[in-house]
Design a protein around this motif. Sequence first.
Motif, PDB file in Angstrom:
ATOM      1  N   PHE A 115      10.741   4.593 -35.079  1.00 25.35           N
ATOM      2  CA  PHE A 115      10.488   5.785 -35.821  1.00 25.35           C
ATOM      3  C   PHE A 115      12.017   6.441 -36.492  1.00 25.35           C
ATOM      4  CE2 PHE A 115      10.624  10.127 -36.326  1.00 25.35           C
ATOM      5  CZ  PHE A 115       9.599  10.676 -37.110  1.00 25.35           C
ATOM      6  N   ALA A 116      13.020   6.205 -35.893  1.00 31.92           N
ATOM      7  CA  ALA A 116      14.356   6.675 -36.155  1.00 31.92           C
ATOM      8  C   ALA A 116      15.067   5.555 -37.203  1.00 31.92           C
ATOM      9  CB  ALA A 116      15.308   6.345 -35.049  1.00 31.92           C
ATOM     10  N   ALA A 117      14.685   4.515 -36.269  1.00 32.05           N
ATOM     11  CA  ALA A 117      15.129   3.386 -37.722  1.00 32.05           C
ATOM     12  C   ALA A 117      14.433   3.814 -39.576  1.00 32.05           C
ATOM     13  CB  ALA A 117      14.885   2.280 -37.649  1.00 32.05           C
ATOM     14  N   SER A 118      13.824   3.995 -39.366  1.00 37.05           N
ATOM     15  CA  SER A 118      12.948   4.235 -40.364  1.00 37.05           C
ATOM     16  C   SER A 118      13.634   5.567 -41.213  1.00 37.05           C
ATOM     17  CB  SER A 118      11.301   4.596 -40.339  1.00 37.05           C
ATOM     18  OG  SER A 118      11.412   6.165 -40.119  1.00 37.05           O
ATOM     19  N   MET A 119      14.502   6.191 -40.763  1.00 36.64           N
ATOM     20  CA  MET A 119      14.925   6.892 -42.207  1.00 36.64           C
ATOM     21  C   MET A 119      16.594   6.161 -43.006  1.00 36.64           C
ATOM     22  SD  MET A 119      18.767   9.222 -40.973  1.00 36.64           S
ATOM     23  CE  MET A 119      18.086  10.476 -41.186  1.00 36.64           C
ATOM     24  N   ARG A 120      16.294   4.988 -42.797  1.00 38.16           N
ATOM     25  CA  ARG A 120      16.792   4.376 -43.665  1.00 38.16           C
ATOM     26  C   ARG A 120      16.302   4.088 -44.433  1.00 38.16           C
ATOM     27  NH1 ARG A 120      17.866  -0.698 -38.843  1.00 38.16           N
ATOM     28  NH2 ARG A 120      19.211   1.338 -37.713  1.00 38.16           N
ATOM     29  N   TRP A 121      15.027   3.838 -44.753  1.00 36.28           N
ATOM     30  CA  TRP A 121      14.001   4.205 -45.681  1.00 36.28           C
ATOM     31  C   TRP A 121      13.554   5.367 -46.214  1.00 36.28           C
ATOM     32  CZ3 TRP A 121      13.039  -0.887 -47.802  1.00 36.28           C
ATOM     33  CH2 TRP A 121      13.539  -2.011 -47.054  1.00 36.28           C
ATOM     34  N   PHE A 122      14.179   6.184 -46.406  1.00 42.27           N
ATOM     35  CA  PHE A 122      13.924   7.696 -47.181  1.00 42.27           C
ATOM     36  C   PHE A 122      13.869   7.992 -48.392  1.00 42.27           C
ATOM     37  CE2 PHE A 122      14.212  10.587 -42.926  1.00 42.27           C
ATOM     38  CZ  PHE A 122      12.621   9.883 -42.773  1.00 42.27           C
ATOM     39  N   PRO A 123      15.018   7.149 -49.264  1.00 44.63           N
ATOM     40  CA  PRO A 123      14.925   6.751 -50.481  1.00 44.63           C
ATOM     41  C   PRO A 123      14.193   5.813 -50.681  1.00 44.63           C
ATOM     42  CG  PRO A 123      17.281   6.645 -49.510  1.00 44.63           C
ATOM     43  CD  PRO A 123      16.153   6.043 -48.469  1.00 44.63           C
ATOM     44  N   ALA A 124      13.191   5.098 -50.716  1.00 42.48           N
ATOM     45  CA  ALA A 124      12.492   3.859 -50.880  1.00 42.48           C
ATOM     46  C   ALA A 124      11.130   5.235 -50.830  1.00 42.48           C
ATOM     47  CB  ALA A 124      12.348   3.024 -49.924  1.00 42.48           C
ATOM     48  N   MET A 151      17.503  -7.865 -38.703  1.00 45.00           N
ATOM     49  CA  MET A 151      16.763  -7.146 -39.031  1.00 45.00           C
ATOM     50  C   MET A 151      15.734  -8.551 -39.976  1.00 45.00           C
ATOM     51  SD  MET A 151      15.234  -3.896 -40.959  1.00 45.00           S
ATOM     52  CE  MET A 151      16.421  -2.789 -39.822  1.00 45.00           C
ATOM     53  N   THR A 152      14.348  -8.796 -39.124  1.00 48.29           N
ATOM     54  CA  THR A 152      13.696  -9.244 -39.437  1.00 48.29           C
ATOM     55  C   THR A 152      12.532  -8.973 -40.593  1.00 48.29           C
ATOM     56  OG1 THR A 152      11.625  -8.954 -38.662  1.00 48.29           O
ATOM     57  CG2 THR A 152      13.195 -10.562 -37.045  1.00 48.29           C
ATOM     58  N   ALA A 153      11.612  -9.439 -41.630  1.00 45.64           N
ATOM     59  CA  ALA A 153      11.381  -8.792 -42.391  1.00 45.64           C
ATOM     60  C   ALA A 153      10.625  -8.163 -42.490  1.00 45.64           C
ATOM     61  CB  ALA A 153      10.726 -10.062 -43.555  1.00 45.64           C
ATOM     62  N   ARG A 154       9.544  -8.500 -41.148  1.00 44.68           N
ATOM     63  CA  ARG A 154       8.550  -7.705 -40.756  1.00 44.68           C
ATOM     64  C   ARG A 154       9.050  -6.354 -40.192  1.00 44.68           C
ATOM     65  NH1 ARG A 154       6.293  -7.325 -35.189  1.00 44.68           N
ATOM     66  NH2 ARG A 154       3.889  -7.341 -35.578  1.00 44.68           N
ATOM     67  N   ALA A 155       9.758  -6.246 -39.519  1.00 44.22           N
ATOM     68  CA  ALA A 155      10.426  -5.012 -38.854  1.00 44.22           C
ATOM     69  C   ALA A 155      10.700  -4.454 -40.207  1.00 44.22           C
ATOM     70  CB  ALA A 155      11.785  -5.560 -37.929  1.00 44.22           C
ATOM     71  N   ALA A 156      11.708  -4.391 -41.150  1.00 44.58           N
ATOM     72  CA  ALA A 156      11.770  -4.217 -42.304  1.00 44.58           C
ATOM     73  C   ALA A 156      10.455  -3.810 -42.728  1.00 44.58           C
ATOM     74  CB  ALA A 156      12.595  -4.738 -43.243  1.00 44.58           C
ATOM     75  N   LEU A 157      10.020  -3.859 -42.895  1.00 44.26           N
ATOM     76  CA  LEU A 157       8.231  -3.569 -43.818  1.00 44.26           C
ATOM     77  C   LEU A 157       7.912  -2.389 -42.777  1.00 44.26           C
ATOM     78  CD1 LEU A 157       6.134  -3.894 -45.613  1.00 44.26           C
ATOM     79  CD2 LEU A 157       4.816  -5.805 -44.246  1.00 44.26           C
ATOM     80  N   ARG A 158       7.938  -3.056 -41.773  1.00 47.38           N
ATOM     81  CA  ARG A 158       7.731  -1.587 -40.580  1.00 47.38           C
ATOM     82  C   ARG A 158       8.630  -0.121 -40.796  1.00 47.38           C
ATOM     83  NH1 ARG A 158       3.794  -2.244 -36.448  1.00 47.38           N
ATOM     84  NH2 ARG A 158       5.489  -1.054 -34.936  1.00 47.38           N
ATOM     85  N   HIS A 159       8.987  -0.527 -40.826  1.00 44.93           N
ATOM     86  CA  HIS A 159      10.007   0.624 -40.978  1.00 44.93           C
ATOM     87  C   HIS A 159       9.358   1.406 -42.216  1.00 44.93           C
ATOM     88  CE1 HIS A 159      13.694  -1.685 -38.124  1.00 44.93           C
ATOM     89  NE2 HIS A 159      12.480  -1.023 -37.639  1.00 44.93           N
ATOM     90  N   LEU A 160      10.304   0.738 -43.392  1.00 47.82           N
ATOM     91  CA  LEU A 160       9.255   1.053 -45.043  1.00 47.82           C
ATOM     92  C   LEU A 160       7.681   1.882 -44.760  1.00 47.82           C
ATOM     93  CD1 LEU A 160       9.533   1.749 -47.459  1.00 47.82           C
ATOM     94  CD2 LEU A 160       8.718  -0.644 -48.197  1.00 47.82           C
ATOM     95  N   VAL A 161       6.944   1.069 -44.270  1.00 45.56           N
ATOM     96  CA  VAL A 161       5.445   2.106 -43.655  1.00 45.56           C
ATOM     97  C   VAL A 161       5.620   3.552 -43.054  1.00 45.56           C
ATOM     98  CG1 VAL A 161       3.309   1.999 -42.771  1.00 45.56           C
ATOM     99  CG2 VAL A 161       4.553  -0.477 -43.827  1.00 45.56           C
ATOM    100  N   ILE A 162       5.765   3.210 -41.888  1.00 45.10           N
ATOM    101  CA  ILE A 162       7.100   4.404 -40.721  1.00 45.10           C
ATOM    102  C   ILE A 162       7.093   5.609 -41.953  1.00 45.10           C
ATOM    103  CG2 ILE A 162       8.026   5.640 -39.310  1.00 45.10           C
ATOM    104  CD1 ILE A 162       7.720   2.636 -37.948  1.00 45.10           C
ATOM    105  N   ALA A 163       8.362   5.625 -42.853  1.00 48.62           N
ATOM    106  CA  ALA A 163       9.249   6.528 -43.690  1.00 48.62           C
ATOM    107  C   ALA A 163       7.833   6.733 -44.553  1.00 48.62           C
ATOM    108  CB  ALA A 163      10.294   5.356 -44.027  1.00 48.62           C
ATOM    109  N   ILE A 164       7.102   6.124 -45.367  1.00 45.92           N
ATOM    110  CA  ILE A 164       5.953   6.619 -45.941  1.00 45.92           C
ATOM    111  C   ILE A 164       5.786   7.484 -45.643  1.00 45.92           C
ATOM    112  CG2 ILE A 164       4.482   6.363 -47.510  1.00 45.92           C
ATOM    113  CD1 ILE A 164       5.768   2.775 -48.315  1.00 45.92           C
ATOM    114  N   GLN A 165       4.675   7.349 -44.268  1.00 44.19           N
ATOM    115  CA  GLN A 165       3.458   7.685 -43.472  1.00 44.19           C
ATOM    116  C   GLN A 165       4.196  10.260 -43.004  1.00 44.19           C
ATOM    117  OE1 GLN A 165       3.189   5.146 -40.565  1.00 44.19           O
ATOM    118  NE2 GLN A 165       1.023   4.639 -41.266  1.00 44.19           N
ATOM    119  N   PHE A 166       5.705   9.715 -42.934  1.00 43.69           N
ATOM    120  CA  PHE A 166       6.405  10.475 -42.356  1.00 43.69           C
ATOM    121  C   PHE A 166       6.447  11.804 -43.697  1.00 43.69           C
ATOM    122  CE2 PHE A 166      10.171  12.590 -41.658  1.00 43.69           C
ATOM    123  CZ  PHE A 166       9.803  13.877 -40.279  1.00 43.69           C
TER     124      PHE A 166
END
Length: 245
Positions: free
Chosen positions: A33-42, A1-16
């Motif tokens: 959207f599904a992958a954003s779950m990995r960032w729920f604790p953040a 996973m690229t840093a850009r993809a990880a950042l997108r997932h983090l933003v999606i998690a915070i939005q949700f």
Amino acid sequence: MTARAALRHLVIAIQFMTRMPMPRLADVTNGEFAASMRWFPAAGLVVGVIVADLAWLGTMLDPWIGAAAGVIAWAWISGGLHLDGLADLADARGAAHGDRDRFLAVLADPHIGSWGVIAIVLQLMAKLVLLHAVILAGWLWPVVVIAAAARIGPLWWSRSVPMLGDGLAARFAGVVRPWHILLWLALLAVACIKAPALAVAPVLILLWSWWLKHRIGGANGDCYGAGIELVETGLLIALLVGDRL
């Protein structure tokens, strides 16, 4: 996973998971959207920082005002998402009377009933009293970690508990790997050095997993939300018990 993809997932998690204003992302895919779950604790860390900061500011006037400010922030920053899940689950359990089809029908109903109202009131009262006690005990900073630790729960539940239906939570199935959970638990372990009571978090998460499998037979998004609320409350209790030991 690229840093850009990880950042997108983090933003999606915070939005949700929160009401925090975030940059609008174009063309969010179901996979993202599904992958954003990995960032729920953040996202939980964001919730915890806001709750702890507002509670601390309120204590400058009075500890009860601090506790009230913290609880209001807790409900507002999450958009009532997890409280809604707790209410829906309480309504379904209260109305089912052992009828599984009735349980599933009420769980899917967006309207709130008397059991749901009672559950929300009791949960907010519990958090208010417990947060006040935590403030008096001088343990406000772990609230930041509590909010994050509780959101490790959905990562585990999505792997260990069968899905109820094909709702929103079903979209998260299969996206979390064991190392994602282990990474967040390792970070939790660091916080446990200063606040050992936080080590109760995995136990509470496992207990909720057991209850869902044996009493409900599965989980959906409402069950995840209810679990987050109950783990947060359980960790507040654990902090106070640990302070007395």
